[in-house]
Design an enzyme around this catalytic site. Structure first.
Site, PDB file in Angstrom:
ATOM      1  CG  HIS A  85      51.507  76.226  21.186  1.00 34.68           C
ATOM      2  ND1 HIS A  85      50.567  76.534  20.540  1.00 34.68           N
ATOM      3  CD2 HIS A  85      50.417  74.866  22.243  1.00 34.68           C
ATOM      4  CE1 HIS A  85      49.665  75.359  19.543  1.00 34.68           C
ATOM      5  NE2 HIS A  85      49.466  75.724  21.380  1.00 34.68           N
ATOM      6  CG  HIS A  89      50.152  70.465  23.657  1.00 34.82           C
ATOM      7  ND1 HIS A  89      49.256  70.432  22.132  1.00 34.82           N
ATOM      8  CD2 HIS A  89      50.034  71.750  23.478  1.00 34.82           C
ATOM      9  CE1 HIS A  89      48.260  71.130  21.321  1.00 34.82           C
ATOM     10  NE2 HIS A  89      48.584  71.706  21.968  1.00 34.82           N
ATOM     11  CD  GLU A  90      50.273  74.086  26.467  1.00 34.26           C
ATOM     12  OE1 GLU A  90      50.715  75.332  25.646  1.00 34.26           O
ATOM     13  OE2 GLU A  90      49.645  73.392  26.058  1.00 34.26           O
ATOM     14  CD  GLN A 132      47.840  78.261  23.335  1.00 36.96           C
ATOM     15  OE1 GLN A 132      49.048  77.436  24.374  1.00 36.96           O
ATOM     16  NE2 GLN A 132      46.725  77.529  23.312  1.00 36.96           N
ATOM     17  N   GLY A 175      47.711  73.232  29.914  1.00 40.33           N
ATOM     18  CA  GLY A 175      48.473  74.062  29.277  1.00 40.33           C
ATOM     19  C   GLY A 175      48.417  75.282  28.358  1.00 40.33           C
ATOM     20  CB  CYS A 224      45.044  72.912  21.095  1.00 41.73           C
ATOM     21  SG  CYS A 224      45.820  74.927  20.856  1.00 41.73           S
ATOM     22  CG  LEU A 225      42.675  76.058  25.621  1.00 38.98           C
ATOM     23  CD1 LEU A 225      43.186  77.089  27.432  1.00 38.98           C
ATOM     24  CD2 LEU A 225      41.778  75.915  26.230  1.00 38.98           C
TER      25      LEU A 225
END
Length: 166
Positions: free
Chosen positions: A137, A133-134, A51, A46, A91-92
């Site tokens: 953000h 999670h997304e 991000q 995701g 997480c990226l």
């Protein structure tokens, strides 16, 4: 289609709240394509607009199962199950960092798709985790603020086997 620059830990944009998307135009559609390309390049499940430095309420998710690939505009969680689970996340934007967080097992999300149509998505398990999670953000929250005490791990890039955990 392009790979966008990821924003990493320490970048203040990650703590900012994203703005609603008023018009889904070609720029938003291009952003969505770029986000999928960027997420795939870094083997993510995701990615949120913030991000890649765009404070717009857009997320992409791909569980790589031929049915769970979504772009959601202005997503909002409208229901969460009372049942929760402790689950490891990464997480990226926080490479090589992992920890256990508490997430609802099931969620219901309302959003728009890239054609501007209203969609309702019910997810459980990994999809529910990715959605939470997304969407976090988009609110300027990251999984690091939710990590349960004593579960944080940093794995050095040289040792992906995990024997050098700190």
């Amino acid at each position: 289609m392009a790979i966008r620059n990821l924003r990493y830990e320490g970048d203040e944009i990650l703590s900012k709240k994203s703005r609603e998307i008023e018009v889904i135009d070609d720029r938003i559609k291009e952003l969505a394509e770029d986000m999928f390309d960027t997420m795939h390049k870094f083997d993510g499940l995701g990615l949120a607009g913030v991000q890649v430095g765009v404070l717009k309420r857009i997320i992409v998710i791909d569980l790589y199962d031929d049915v769970s690939k979504f772009c959601l505009i202005n997503p909002v969680i409208v229901e969460k199950s009372d049942e929760t689970v402790e689950i490891e996340e990464g997480c990226l934007s926080y490479p090589n960092q992992f920890g256990k967080v508490v997430r609802s097992v099931k969620v219901k999300v309302k959003a728009l798709d890239l054609d501007g149509k209203k969609v309702t998505l019910e997810g459980e398990g990994l999809l529910a985790q990715a959605l939470q999670h997304e969407i976090d953000h988009l609110e300027g929250e990251t999984f690091k603020s939710k990590i349960l005490p004593g579960t944080y791990e940093y794995i050095t890039p040289e040792d992906a086997t995990g024997s050098n955990k700190k």
